[in-house]
Motif scaffolding. Sequence first.
Motif, PDB file in Angstrom:
ATOM      1  N   ARG A 289     -20.131   5.179   6.348  1.00 43.37           N
ATOM      2  CA  ARG A 289     -19.725   4.999   7.389  1.00 43.37           C
ATOM      3  C   ARG A 289     -19.727   6.076   8.656  1.00 43.37           C
ATOM      4  O   ARG A 289     -20.544   6.748  10.165  1.00 43.37           O
ATOM      5  CB  ARG A 289     -18.715   4.082   7.953  1.00 43.37           C
ATOM      6  N   ARG A 290     -19.243   7.554   7.803  1.00 41.32           N
ATOM      7  CA  ARG A 290     -18.777   9.191   8.555  1.00 41.32           C
ATOM      8  C   ARG A 290     -20.119   9.701   9.117  1.00 41.32           C
ATOM      9  O   ARG A 290     -21.128  10.000   9.528  1.00 41.32           O
ATOM     10  CB  ARG A 290     -18.108   9.921   7.766  1.00 41.32           C
TER      11      ARG A 290
ATOM     12  N   PRO B 196     -20.172  12.774  14.813  1.00 40.39           N
ATOM     13  CA  PRO B 196     -20.290  11.544  15.349  1.00 40.39           C
ATOM     14  C   PRO B 196     -19.170  12.036  16.501  1.00 40.39           C
ATOM     15  O   PRO B 196     -18.121  12.217  15.888  1.00 40.39           O
ATOM     16  CB  PRO B 196     -19.942  10.261  14.468  1.00 40.39           C
ATOM     17  N   HIS B 197     -18.956  11.594  18.309  1.00 43.29           N
ATOM     18  CA  HIS B 197     -18.381  11.682  18.229  1.00 43.29           C
ATOM     19  C   HIS B 197     -16.869  11.482  17.819  1.00 43.29           C
ATOM     20  O   HIS B 197     -15.517  11.872  17.095  1.00 43.29           O
ATOM     21  CB  HIS B 197     -18.256  11.276  20.135  1.00 43.29           C
ATOM     22  N   LEU B 198     -16.744   9.333  17.086  1.00 47.37           N
ATOM     23  CA  LEU B 198     -15.419   9.503  16.887  1.00 47.37           C
ATOM     24  C   LEU B 198     -15.166   9.669  15.076  1.00 47.37           C
ATOM     25  O   LEU B 198     -15.223   8.658  14.955  1.00 47.37           O
ATOM     26  CB  LEU B 198     -14.650   8.308  18.031  1.00 47.37           C
ATOM     27  N   ALA B 199     -16.321  10.467  14.164  1.00 42.95           N
ATOM     28  CA  ALA B 199     -16.163  10.807  13.405  1.00 42.95           C
ATOM     29  C   ALA B 199     -17.129   9.685  12.427  1.00 42.95           C
ATOM     30  O   ALA B 199     -17.758   9.903  11.787  1.00 42.95           O
ATOM     31  CB  ALA B 199     -14.615  10.874  12.775  1.00 42.95           C
ATOM     32  N   PHE B 200     -17.279   8.924  12.732  1.00 38.13           N
ATOM     33  CA  PHE B 200     -17.580   7.785  12.543  1.00 38.13           C
ATOM     34  C   PHE B 200     -18.993   7.531  13.240  1.00 38.13           C
ATOM     35  O   PHE B 200     -19.295   7.403  14.241  1.00 38.13           O
ATOM     36  CB  PHE B 200     -16.702   6.598  12.790  1.00 38.13           C
TER      37      PHE B 200
ATOM     38  N   PRO C  86     -21.833   5.428  15.671  1.00 38.80           N
ATOM     39  CA  PRO C  86     -21.541   4.692  16.343  1.00 38.80           C
ATOM     40  C   PRO C  86     -21.384   3.241  16.190  1.00 38.80           C
ATOM     41  O   PRO C  86     -20.701   2.242  16.622  1.00 38.80           O
ATOM     42  CB  PRO C  86     -22.558   5.310  17.912  1.00 38.80           C
TER      43      PRO C  86
ATOM     44  N   GLN D  33     -21.365   1.963  13.817  1.00 44.40           N
ATOM     45  CA  GLN D  33     -20.318   1.703  12.036  1.00 44.40           C
ATOM     46  C   GLN D  33     -19.043   1.838  12.266  1.00 44.40           C
ATOM     47  O   GLN D  33     -17.903   1.951  11.617  1.00 44.40           O
ATOM     48  CB  GLN D  33     -20.546   2.447  10.970  1.00 44.40           C
ATOM     49  N   MET D  34     -18.602   2.025  13.375  1.00 45.91           N
ATOM     50  CA  MET D  34     -16.978   1.127  14.134  1.00 45.91           C
ATOM     51  C   MET D  34     -16.986   0.074  13.683  1.00 45.91           C
ATOM     52  O   MET D  34     -17.120  -0.793  13.427  1.00 45.91           O
ATOM     53  CB  MET D  34     -16.848   1.187  15.648  1.00 45.91           C
ATOM     54  N   SER D  35     -14.995   0.366  12.988  1.00 44.86           N
ATOM     55  CA  SER D  35     -14.678  -0.788  13.123  1.00 44.86           C
ATOM     56  C   SER D  35     -13.604  -2.044  13.914  1.00 44.86           C
ATOM     57  O   SER D  35     -13.517  -1.014  15.384  1.00 44.86           O
ATOM     58  CB  SER D  35     -13.518  -0.176  11.680  1.00 44.86           C
TER      59      SER D  35
END
Lengths: 436, 436
Positions: free
Chosen positions: B31-32, B330-334, B336, B338-340
Amino acid sequence: MKAIQVGLLGIGTVGSGVFKVLQRNQEEIKRRAGRGIEITMVADLDTARAEAITGGKAKVVKDGREVIANPDIDIVIELIGGYGIAREMVMSAIAAGKHVVTANKALLAVHGTEIFEAAHKKGVMVAFEAAVAGGIPIIKALREGLTANSIQWIAGIINGTTNFILSEMRDKGLDFDVALKDAQRLGYAEADPTFDIEGVDAAHKATIMSAIAFGIPVQFDKAYVEGITKLAAQDIKYAEQLGYRIKLLGITKRTPTGIELRVHPSLVPAKRLIANVEGAMNAVVVQGDAVGTTLYYGKGAGSEPTASAVIADLVDITRLHTADAAHRVPHLAFQPDQMSSEKVLPMSDVVTSYYLRMRVADEAGVLAKVTGILAAAGISIDAMLQREAGEGEKQTDLILLTHSVREGTMNEAIAQMQGLPTVLAPITRIRKEELA
Amino acid sequence: MKAIQVGLLGIGTVGSGVFKVLQRNQEEIKRRAGRGIEITMVADLDTARAEAITGGKAKVVKDGREVIANPDIDIVIELIGGYGIAREMVMSAIAAGKHVVTANKALLAVHGTEIFEAAHKKGVMVAFEAAVAGGIPIIKALREGLTANSIQWIAGIINGTTNFILSEMRDKGLDFDVALKDAQRLGYAEADPTFDIEGVDAAHKATIMSAIAFGIPVQFDKAYVEGITKLAAQDIKYAEQLGYRIKLLGITKRTPTGIELRVHPSLVPAKRLIANVEGAMNAVVVQGDAVGTTLYYGKGAGSEPTASAVIADLVDITRLHTADAAHRVPHLAFQPDQMSSEKVLPMSDVVTSYYLRMRVADEAGVLAKVTGILAAAGISIDAMLQREAGEGEKQTDLILLTHSVREGTMNEAIAQMQGLPTVLAPITRIRKEELA
């Protein structure tokens, strides 16, 4: 290759730091990035101040929209702050196809989802290392350095103002109100300190770290936020007696039922490294399932520490857009054709301070001879300790701490002292580093 | 997208950690990284052991050359160690156009120039986060996080074995020889501990950091290297009396006349954070002109901490070769998509421990009532402190530390205790975090 053109929106404390550091270290930064990085345009309402700082080296305008509209600008730095005009500018810059670097934690914690979506669609980066813990590269550590891990929890001192106040309360037994006034007087707290002391600033940062650690959207509205305004000096004292310190922590944790996201004063065992982070410093502890506990410490605010993070983002973007993919980051940080031939010094040319222990005869005049040799060599003494000789003992230990001196000079002085008949064993020499 | 194919040379302590962590966290890592990462081939002389660890999930061979010759392998991890066969394998892998990830500090400190040159020419990466300070992302911090700075100096505890021995010597007043035997018995020192206790391992790491910090070639032969074998327990004691701790530091510093590069025991002021790094932990202090002092702390060795760094390098390479340039990270490490959707818990569902202070009547039975309410709620008490009432005083402070409990449960218990007639003021509640 032409320098990367950067437009700066807002040249206050952090903005001027960015401008100054980019100027001061421009050669070194270019050697790392593979390309020059130049702020060619600045927008600030106070154009006179902006002119004074930039000294004619950048075009100064009043309206950020002019910067964004300039097709030569590759990257826009947003240092306006707040949710209003900053949000508008960031969204316009993205729409115009510019990469954005921002230190605006409030904006990202609240409107991050919208901003990152727009950036992703447009194919630009929104970089925000400066938004959390100032100069500490904690965003990079979380997003890139710890990618192997299932992060278990993060706990951070991520607001310098409140940590300064808590340190003062503990050190001097002050009540909150008094410590706050001290902090304001010393420039560690703003005239309106609400965002800091009520925990809102820390919660913005914890929200961002939470999203990065666990792959969830930023959701500041779900954060529990409690500040330090109700803390009493006596609680700090009682906590101390029980072996704890009180710190304002931003915490986010993965649990079987969901994600914790909270900011509040917390007792922390005094023996933990983070409990010993004092004054306006920041520190973040990250617990990963593979790496275990890691900690990142440094200045969480201020002009140049925050500028350090902003510029690191500029270099990141520059490297990605200039180097070939395989060498985004040069192996040894600097571009291969930009290595320095600066020489590594022989140990005799190193300058440091020393601890010396010598076994000496317990008789008059020993100290005078030893200190005479040191004085003649220009070595000054910082501290001294002499073990009292036991009854009937004819020898004792003399311990000296010196100020800094060339190692070669110290070697000669040691050889001379070693030659004294009153020095009875080989002299022990350990180097001393103040690390300040 | 097809998973990145990785070949592993050497599946000992670190190699098995890499295999295990990649298996355990494969979904999260994917996911990352935006793409799966799989070890599909392992070379080790002990094929039986390799088979046991990989359990049929990778092809096991005896000869690393088979791995390198396999055209499906994208990245080769070198965990053989030493200068001989490891060097040959790394150079062959580069020649075959494979990216290389290595934890081999000795190899890089001595042959880094040749290796990096070959990699640069061939257009492949040689990543080595694991070579310095194990799981701490210090290479990333230096190469990417602090690029704005003119680095002034670096000082690090970068050998866990010697730090463990020094901690033991100080804690227990042991002499070096005894502490070394303890360390060997507990697995913190090898049967032949020479490389660690003589400072050679730390010097390899300091050499690498020196090159990255100052843009100079790796030059281990210029490093001054002094270990801890001659340290006496009494020097640790005297240093303590003078306000210092003794640590084996790897130091590199920029001076007007050249670069210092040295490893030796050093007195460090006891109040510095790094002086309080105990046991087998590592920590590196970096001083930059803009950021000021930063510190990075964590486990410097061990199977999974080192694997954490190796895998971070795998993700770095994978991200660079899969994502579009603008979204390497990715901006938030994961990724886009693949966000939880994992929920953030309300504060009442948070589980933590508490400090409670209550102003109570100084009379019999108060404690019984308070503890009765807590017991009924299933809240157990960890520690208690009662301030002795002054003469003639009729009130006193009762302080309790509790074990972990749901915040909602604690809220109810506090409401009940608050209702007691013997509780005379609003109860103070501060959360407690052990951070262990």
